[in-house]
Design an enzyme around this catalytic site. Sequence first.
Site, PDB file in Angstrom:
ATOM      1  N   CYS A  66     -27.926 -68.280  65.661  1.00  0.00           N
ATOM      2  CA  CYS A  66     -27.389 -67.579  64.507  1.00  0.00           C
ATOM      3  C   CYS A  66     -28.489 -67.496  63.451  1.00  0.00           C
ATOM      4  CB  CYS A  66     -26.143 -68.274  63.961  1.00  0.00           C
ATOM      5  SG  CYS A  66     -26.342 -70.011  63.582  1.00  0.00           S
ATOM      6  N   SER A  81     -25.553 -72.477  67.711  1.00  0.00           N
ATOM      7  CA  SER A  81     -26.990 -72.494  67.957  1.00  0.00           C
ATOM      8  C   SER A  81     -27.324 -73.546  69.005  1.00  0.00           C
ATOM      9  CB  SER A  81     -27.748 -72.789  66.656  1.00  0.00           C
ATOM     10  OG  SER A  81     -27.569 -71.744  65.738  1.00  0.00           O
ATOM     11  N   HIS A 122     -28.143 -74.824  83.540  1.00  0.00           N
ATOM     12  CA  HIS A 122     -27.480 -75.543  84.629  1.00  0.00           C
ATOM     13  C   HIS A 122     -28.012 -74.961  85.945  1.00  0.00           C
ATOM     14  CE1 HIS A 122     -24.612 -77.024  81.653  1.00  0.00           C
ATOM     15  NE2 HIS A 122     -24.465 -75.772  81.254  1.00  0.00           N
TER      16      HIS A 122
END
Length: 240
Positions: free
Chosen positions: A136, A108, A113
């Site tokens: 999740c 999770s 980036h």
Amino acid sequence: MEIKPLRELKLYGFNNLTKTLSFNMYDICYAKSPEHRQAYIEYIDEEYNSERLARILKDVANIIGAHVLNIAKQDYDPQGASVTMLVSEDQEVATLSPSAVVAHLDKSHITVHTYPESHPNKGISTFRADIDVSTCGKISPLAALNYLVTSFSADIAILDYRVRGFTRDLDGKKFFIDHKINSIQNYLSKEKRELYQMIDVNVYQENIFHTKMLLKDFDLDNYLFGMAKKELSPNGEKKN
């Protein structure tokens, strides 16, 4: 668009399905001079610095209903930035033992980036951002898709969505997905779908979904940095 469950499942233990949305966006422009190329890089670095990226990821966590546990952010020299955010499905997870939290959090997280670049000779400058939203439990990253497309104003976007693992109901039956989906496009708003040409490459048996997006409208002035279309020679306009 609402994430539609298959049905309300009563599970044996925790929902172990991991849902990951990978969003790669590209902004493209032509900057003729070295000064313009440097100015473009500086503009992107300021527009998408780690502080703003962290705010975007906080909004994503709020949209999908995740609880933020930790944020790490970094601006790089000479350019680029990264933000990593650990999240849980609800606040109760944060009260578990450290070992349980680590085990849960490796599925999770939200990361971004950035990669600003310019070609040293041909003047083409690009900005790429890679975003991964991995969850999740019941929460799904698809709920934040429209917000991400809006936040990065992508000329080109490549979307990947995959559901991994399985969960069990009370009778022990395995479920490899807990919501209905046949295309990532279903989770884009009508307004967003009208802006882009899109093509799907899906592997339904493996719960793998892939969509490529290209902005329909092309106005050369939107792709020139530090100059206007009227300043280009006829040959230069044709080339670009």
